[in-house]
Write a protein that holds these residues in place. Structure first.
Motif, PDB file in Angstrom:
ATOM      1  N   TYR A  60       0.821  -1.204   0.000  1.00  0.00           N
ATOM      2  CA  TYR A  60       0.000   0.000   0.000  1.00  0.00           C
ATOM      3  C   TYR A  60       0.853   1.251   0.000  1.00  0.00           C
ATOM      4  O   TYR A  60       1.997   1.241   0.439  1.00  0.00           O
ATOM      5  CB  TYR A  60      -0.894   0.014   1.251  1.00  0.00           C
ATOM      6  N   LYS A  61       0.238   2.325  -0.473  1.00  0.00           N
ATOM      7  CA  LYS A  61       0.858   3.649  -0.411  1.00  0.00           C
ATOM      8  C   LYS A  61      -0.141   4.580   0.264  1.00  0.00           C
ATOM      9  O   LYS A  61      -1.337   4.267   0.363  1.00  0.00           O
ATOM     10  CB  LYS A  61       1.219   4.161  -1.806  1.00  0.00           C
ATOM     11  N   GLY A  62       0.346   5.708   0.715  1.00  0.00           N
ATOM     12  CA  GLY A  62      -0.519   6.657   1.378  1.00  0.00           C
ATOM     13  C   GLY A  62      -1.403   7.420   0.415  1.00  0.00           C
ATOM     14  O   GLY A  62      -1.023   7.672  -0.731  1.00  0.00           O
ATOM     15  N   GLU A  63      -2.559   7.783   0.906  1.00  0.00           N
ATOM     16  CA  GLU A  63      -3.450   8.673   0.167  1.00  0.00           C
ATOM     17  C   GLU A  63      -2.714   9.995  -0.099  1.00  0.00           C
ATOM     18  O   GLU A  63      -2.887  10.631  -1.128  1.00  0.00           O
ATOM     19  CB  GLU A  63      -4.681   8.880   1.042  1.00  0.00           C
ATOM     20  N   TRP A  64      -1.898  10.401   0.864  1.00  0.00           N
ATOM     21  CA  TRP A  64      -0.959  11.516   0.753  1.00  0.00           C
ATOM     22  C   TRP A  64       0.440  10.919   0.896  1.00  0.00           C
ATOM     23  O   TRP A  64       0.642  10.022   1.714  1.00  0.00           O
ATOM     24  CB  TRP A  64      -1.150  12.505   1.898  1.00  0.00           C
ATOM     25  N   ILE A  65       1.407  11.418   0.159  1.00  0.00           N
ATOM     26  CA  ILE A  65       2.800  10.974   0.301  1.00  0.00           C
ATOM     27  C   ILE A  65       3.686  12.211   0.347  1.00  0.00           C
ATOM     28  O   ILE A  65       3.699  13.010  -0.590  1.00  0.00           O
ATOM     29  CB  ILE A  65       3.241  10.053  -0.858  1.00  0.00           C
ATOM     30  N   LEU A  66       4.401  12.359   1.453  1.00  0.00           N
ATOM     31  CA  LEU A  66       5.348  13.465   1.615  1.00  0.00           C
ATOM     32  C   LEU A  66       6.753  12.909   1.478  1.00  0.00           C
ATOM     33  O   LEU A  66       7.135  11.995   2.215  1.00  0.00           O
ATOM     34  CB  LEU A  66       5.183  14.134   2.983  1.00  0.00           C
ATOM     35  N   GLY A  67       7.518  13.452   0.531  1.00  0.00           N
ATOM     36  CA  GLY A  67       8.892  13.011   0.314  1.00  0.00           C
ATOM     37  C   GLY A  67       9.859  14.158   0.520  1.00  0.00           C
ATOM     38  O   GLY A  67       9.592  15.289   0.105  1.00  0.00           O
ATOM     39  N   THR A  68      10.988  13.866   1.161  1.00  0.00           N
ATOM     40  CA  THR A  68      11.980  14.906   1.447  1.00  0.00           C
ATOM     41  C   THR A  68      12.905  15.188   0.286  1.00  0.00           C
ATOM     42  O   THR A  68      13.681  16.144   0.348  1.00  0.00           O
ATOM     43  CB  THR A  68      12.834  14.531   2.671  1.00  0.00           C
ATOM     44  N   ARG A  69      12.846  14.354  -0.747  1.00  0.00           N
ATOM     45  CA  ARG A  69      13.734  14.501  -1.895  1.00  0.00           C
ATOM     46  C   ARG A  69      15.190  14.539  -1.434  1.00  0.00           C
ATOM     47  O   ARG A  69      15.559  13.831  -0.528  1.00  0.00           O
ATOM     48  CB  ARG A  69      13.338  15.705  -2.751  1.00  0.00           C
ATOM     49  N   GLY A  70      16.028  15.403  -1.991  1.00  0.00           N
ATOM     50  CA  GLY A  70      17.440  15.412  -1.624  1.00  0.00           C
ATOM     51  C   GLY A  70      17.768  16.329  -0.469  1.00  0.00           C
ATOM     52  O   GLY A  70      18.936  16.584  -0.205  1.00  0.00           O
ATOM     53  N   SER A  71      16.766  16.817   0.234  1.00  0.00           N
ATOM     54  CA  SER A  71      16.983  17.818   1.281  1.00  0.00           C
ATOM     55  C   SER A  71      17.459  17.212   2.598  1.00  0.00           C
ATOM     56  O   SER A  71      17.152  16.074   2.921  1.00  0.00           O
ATOM     57  CB  SER A  71      15.686  18.576   1.564  1.00  0.00           C
ATOM     58  N   GLU A  72      18.153  18.041   3.346  1.00  0.00           N
ATOM     59  CA  GLU A  72      18.495  17.700   4.724  1.00  0.00           C
ATOM     60  C   GLU A  72      17.215  17.779   5.543  1.00  0.00           C
ATOM     61  O   GLU A  72      16.344  18.608   5.266  1.00  0.00           O
ATOM     62  CB  GLU A  72      19.509  18.695   5.289  1.00  0.00           C
ATOM     63  N   TRP A  73      17.083  16.937   6.557  1.00  0.00           N
ATOM     64  CA  TRP A  73      15.918  16.977   7.427  1.00  0.00           C
ATOM     65  C   TRP A  73      16.327  16.505   8.816  1.00  0.00           C
ATOM     66  O   TRP A  73      17.372  15.875   8.994  1.00  0.00           O
ATOM     67  CB  TRP A  73      14.773  16.131   6.876  1.00  0.00           C
ATOM     68  N   SER A  74      15.489  16.829   9.789  1.00  0.00           N
ATOM     69  CA  SER A  74      15.699  16.311  11.141  1.00  0.00           C
ATOM     70  C   SER A  74      14.342  16.000  11.752  1.00  0.00           C
ATOM     71  O   SER A  74      13.330  16.612  11.412  1.00  0.00           O
ATOM     72  CB  SER A  74      16.456  17.316  12.011  1.00  0.00           C
ATOM     73  N   LEU A  75      14.343  15.019  12.646  1.00  0.00           N
ATOM     74  CA  LEU A  75      13.168  14.696  13.447  1.00  0.00           C
ATOM     75  C   LEU A  75      13.525  15.080  14.868  1.00  0.00           C
ATOM     76  O   LEU A  75      14.524  14.592  15.414  1.00  0.00           O
ATOM     77  CB  LEU A  75      12.824  13.210  13.347  1.00  0.00           C
ATOM     78  N   GLU A  76      12.725  15.982  15.448  1.00  0.00           N
ATOM     79  CA  GLU A  76      13.080  16.574  16.733  1.00  0.00           C
ATOM     80  C   GLU A  76      11.959  16.413  17.751  1.00  0.00           C
ATOM     81  O   GLU A  76      10.790  16.326  17.392  1.00  0.00           O
ATOM     82  CB  GLU A  76      13.391  18.063  16.549  1.00  0.00           C
ATOM     83  N   ASP A 135      21.151  24.953  -6.777  1.00  0.00           N
ATOM     84  CA  ASP A 135      20.292  25.060  -7.955  1.00  0.00           C
ATOM     85  C   ASP A 135      20.160  23.721  -8.682  1.00  0.00           C
ATOM     86  O   ASP A 135      19.820  23.657  -9.840  1.00  0.00           O
ATOM     87  CB  ASP A 135      20.786  26.149  -8.902  1.00  0.00           C
ATOM     88  N   PHE A 136      20.449  22.634  -7.972  1.00  0.00           N
ATOM     89  CA  PHE A 136      20.311  21.297  -8.537  1.00  0.00           C
ATOM     90  C   PHE A 136      18.868  21.104  -8.990  1.00  0.00           C
ATOM     91  O   PHE A 136      17.940  21.634  -8.385  1.00  0.00           O
ATOM     92  CB  PHE A 136      20.700  20.248  -7.483  1.00  0.00           C
ATOM     93  N   ASP A 137      18.662  20.384 -10.053  1.00  0.00           N
ATOM     94  CA  ASP A 137      17.334  20.223 -10.657  1.00  0.00           C
ATOM     95  C   ASP A 137      16.513  19.135  -9.957  1.00  0.00           C
ATOM     96  O   ASP A 137      16.104  18.157 -10.566  1.00  0.00           O
ATOM     97  CB  ASP A 137      17.485  19.904 -12.146  1.00  0.00           C
ATOM     98  N   LEU A 138      16.287  19.320  -8.652  1.00  0.00           N
ATOM     99  CA  LEU A 138      15.531  18.362  -7.855  1.00  0.00           C
ATOM    100  C   LEU A 138      14.758  19.142  -6.809  1.00  0.00           C
ATOM    101  O   LEU A 138      15.329  19.998  -6.122  1.00  0.00           O
ATOM    102  CB  LEU A 138      16.499  17.376  -7.175  1.00  0.00           C
ATOM    103  N   SER A 139      13.477  18.861  -6.682  1.00  0.00           N
ATOM    104  CA  SER A 139      12.685  19.586  -5.686  1.00  0.00           C
ATOM    105  C   SER A 139      13.216  19.316  -4.286  1.00  0.00           C
ATOM    106  O   SER A 139      13.824  18.281  -4.022  1.00  0.00           O
ATOM    107  CB  SER A 139      11.207  19.200  -5.792  1.00  0.00           C
ATOM    108  N   TYR A 140      12.976  20.261  -3.376  1.00  0.00           N
ATOM    109  CA  TYR A 140      13.420  20.119  -1.987  1.00  0.00           C
ATOM    110  C   TYR A 140      12.521  19.160  -1.227  1.00  0.00           C
ATOM    111  O   TYR A 140      12.962  18.419  -0.370  1.00  0.00           O
ATOM    112  CB  TYR A 140      13.446  21.474  -1.280  1.00  0.00           C
ATOM    113  N   TRP A 141      11.232  19.217  -1.512  1.00  0.00           N
ATOM    114  CA  TRP A 141      10.266  18.263  -0.973  1.00  0.00           C
ATOM    115  C   TRP A 141       9.092  18.183  -1.933  1.00  0.00           C
ATOM    116  O   TRP A 141       8.919  19.041  -2.792  1.00  0.00           O
ATOM    117  CB  TRP A 141       9.811  18.623   0.449  1.00  0.00           C
TER     118      TRP A 141
END
Length: 169
Positions: A60-76, A135-141
Motif C-alpha cells: 500500500y501507499k498513502g493517500e498523501w505521500i510526503l517526500g523529502t527529496r534530496g533535502s536535509e531533514w531532522s526529526l526533533e 540550484d540542482f534540478d531536484l525539488s526540496y520536498w
C-alpha cells in the motif's frame, strides 16, 4: 479542475495558496515512515491505497505521500534531535518509526527560510531544510495529494502544484 500553479516566492504572501494545500494533511495519520529511492525519507499519510502494479500486490501507499527529496531533514522532540540525515540511513530509518501511527497536528513553512515543519501528536516535529543556494534540478520536498496533484518546493524558491497523473513536459 485545478489549474497548475508555478509561484516564485519573494515574500511570505507568495505562500498564501500553498499553505492551505499543505495544511490539508493536518488530522491525517502518518502510518509509514520509510526510505525511498536515494535514501529519501517518505511519509505515507491518510488512507491506505493498494498499488495497481502486479509486482506491488499486497502493498500500500498513502493517500498523501510526503517526500523529502534530496533535502536535509531532522526529526526533533522537545529534548532535541532524535535523528536526521546526518546519521547513516540504516540508523535513521529505524528511528523515524516513532512517528508511525501518529496524527499530524501542524504543517508550516514561511519565507525566507522555507523550512517545512510537520508536527505530530507525540510532540515530534519533522523539519525539512531546503538549501536555497543549491540550484540542482531536484525539488526540496514533494507532496502527492489524493486528487492526483503534486505540490513541490523547487530550487529558486518556487512552489508548484501540478497534476501528478500526467507526464511532466
Amino acid at each position: 479542475m485545478t489549474v497548475d500553479t508555478i509561484q516564485k516566492i519573494t515574500v511570505d504572501a507568495d505562500l498564501s495558496e500553498l499553505k492551505p494545500i499543505i495544511r490539508s494533511i493536518i488530522g491525517q495519520t502518518c502510518w509509514a515512515a520509510r526510505l525511498s529511492y536515494g535514501d529519501e525519507l517518505t511519509l505515507d499519510i491518510g488512507g491506505k491505497i493498494p498499488y495497481k502494479q502486479k509486482v506491488m500486490a499486497g502493498k500500500y501507499k498513502g493517500e498523501w505521500i510526503l517526500g523529502t527529496r534530496g533535502s536535509e531533514w531532522s526529526l526533533e522532540s522537545a529534548s532535541g534531535i532524535i535523528t536526521s540525515t546526518a546519521e547513516p540511513a540504516e540508523v535513521f530509518k529505524e528511528k523515524v518509526k516513532v512517528i508511525e501511527g501518529t496524527t499530524i497536528t501542524d504543517v508550516e513553512t514561511n519565507y525566507p527560510d522555507l523550512v517545512l515543519i510537520v508536527g505530530f501528536t507525540n510532540g515530534y516535529q519533522l523539519k525539512v531544510f531546503p538549501d536555497l543556494e543549491d540550484d540542482f534540478d531536484l525539488s526540496y520536498w514533494e507532496l502527492f495529494t489524493p486528487n492526483n496533484r503534486l505540490v513541490t518546493l523547487e530550487p529558486g524558491g518556487i512552489w508548484t502544484n501540478r497534476r501528478s497523473d500526467v507526464p511532466m513536459t
